[in-house]
Design a protein around this motif. Sequence first.
Motif: not given
Lengths: 295, 172
Positions: B107-126, B162-170
Amino acid sequence: MKPAPFDYLTPTSVDETLAVLREHEDDAKVLAGGQSLVPMLNFRLARPEVLVDINRVAGLAGIGVEDGTLRIGAMTRHRALETHLSSADGAWALLHEAVGHVGHAHIRSRGTVGGSLAHADPSAELPAAVSALGATLVVQSADGTREVAPEDFFEGFFTTSLAADELLTEIRVPAWPAGTRSSFLEVCRRRGDFAQVAVAAVVTLTDGRVTQAGVGLAGAAPGTVQARSVVDGLLGREPDAGTIAELAANFAADLDPPPDSHGPAEYRRHLARHLLVRALTKATRPAGATRASVA
Amino acid sequence: MDVEERTVADQADLRERTIRVTVNGTTYERTVSVRRSLVDFVREDLELTGSHVGCEHGVCGACTVLMDGEPIRACLMLAVQADGAELTTVEGLAPLSGEDLHPVQQAFWDHHGLQCGFCTSGILLTAYDFLRDKHGATEDEIRHAISGNLCRCTGYQGIVRSIQAADQTWER
């Protein structure tokens, strides 16, 4: 490596912990949830020679009710308290509301009730809440146990009456009578921040008159404070809007909060006054009253 | 403390300890300095560099991992404290779903949920922890859930979408 070197001890019993604290006294620092201490270690603001990690001490975590008193082990995580009290009403609901304002979910997974109290951040939520609730703080040392009231525990800016060889082991929250309501309100710049000002209010109404009350504030002074004049002014009276407004205004006018980069002292006095009005109104409105009817 | 004393201290496990930690299903045994943070241990000793080190005082959320199933700040724990614990880092997220990417990652890939990616791993787990027991989350609830993770690129719009989308797809 961020922290300065320390010796790391992991006692597994309260007795062993107390013996270690007696041996090392001021050279030792107790590590509970670490959500405040570890940043201080990383910044080297704290440089203890001995770090006493109490996370593996048996019997310090847990929540239970005994003879009507809510007993919270000092190592109970914020998240556990939040979950345990999710359907609490009356006075104890205050703790549920307050702990929800502590940091973020990640912080509450690790942070502990006892750690928050012993750290005594003047802007922290739980010291204000236990002050309003009239909780008892159970403190142990190798010499024995003492039970401390919040006003004798919180001494000011990050300062408590805990001696170097003492450990906070339990928090006992008394039952409040039927007809008790509570409210915890906070203003902070971002979600998860410490309070700029927070007000914890517990009020018991009997036949429309206040028969018991407690009010604690965070961020309104260099330490946690109780609003004694407000409580005294409410007791025995019908808490109408005029009474509440007058008591809040008089109390806030006497506050001397430290100004900081988020605002001058006058701003915090303003917050204290208005949060007091709102919290007391919420805690004294008739059951079933809508928001509009107290506006 | 002089050098001789320090050596004695090391031998007594005061300065170094051997710990066993299970990360993403693999158990590791390592000897670590007691003042090594958990996130440094994961990155430097285990060479799992998906968890990032940002502020190192619990504010930014870049180091978020799951310990025994709960999200924590890995910069606010000492590695020795995780002895016996089970961790999930971002590297363990995709295998949980058996796909190349976990639905939250997709979902993050599909919905531009990241740019530089530094925060991404933490946000994915959250986000993973939040969505595990939450269906039909509102935007406000999502913003509340990620309020402990800072992102300086996206302005959070893409992350929330992205999180709204993941809520639907997961499927969970």
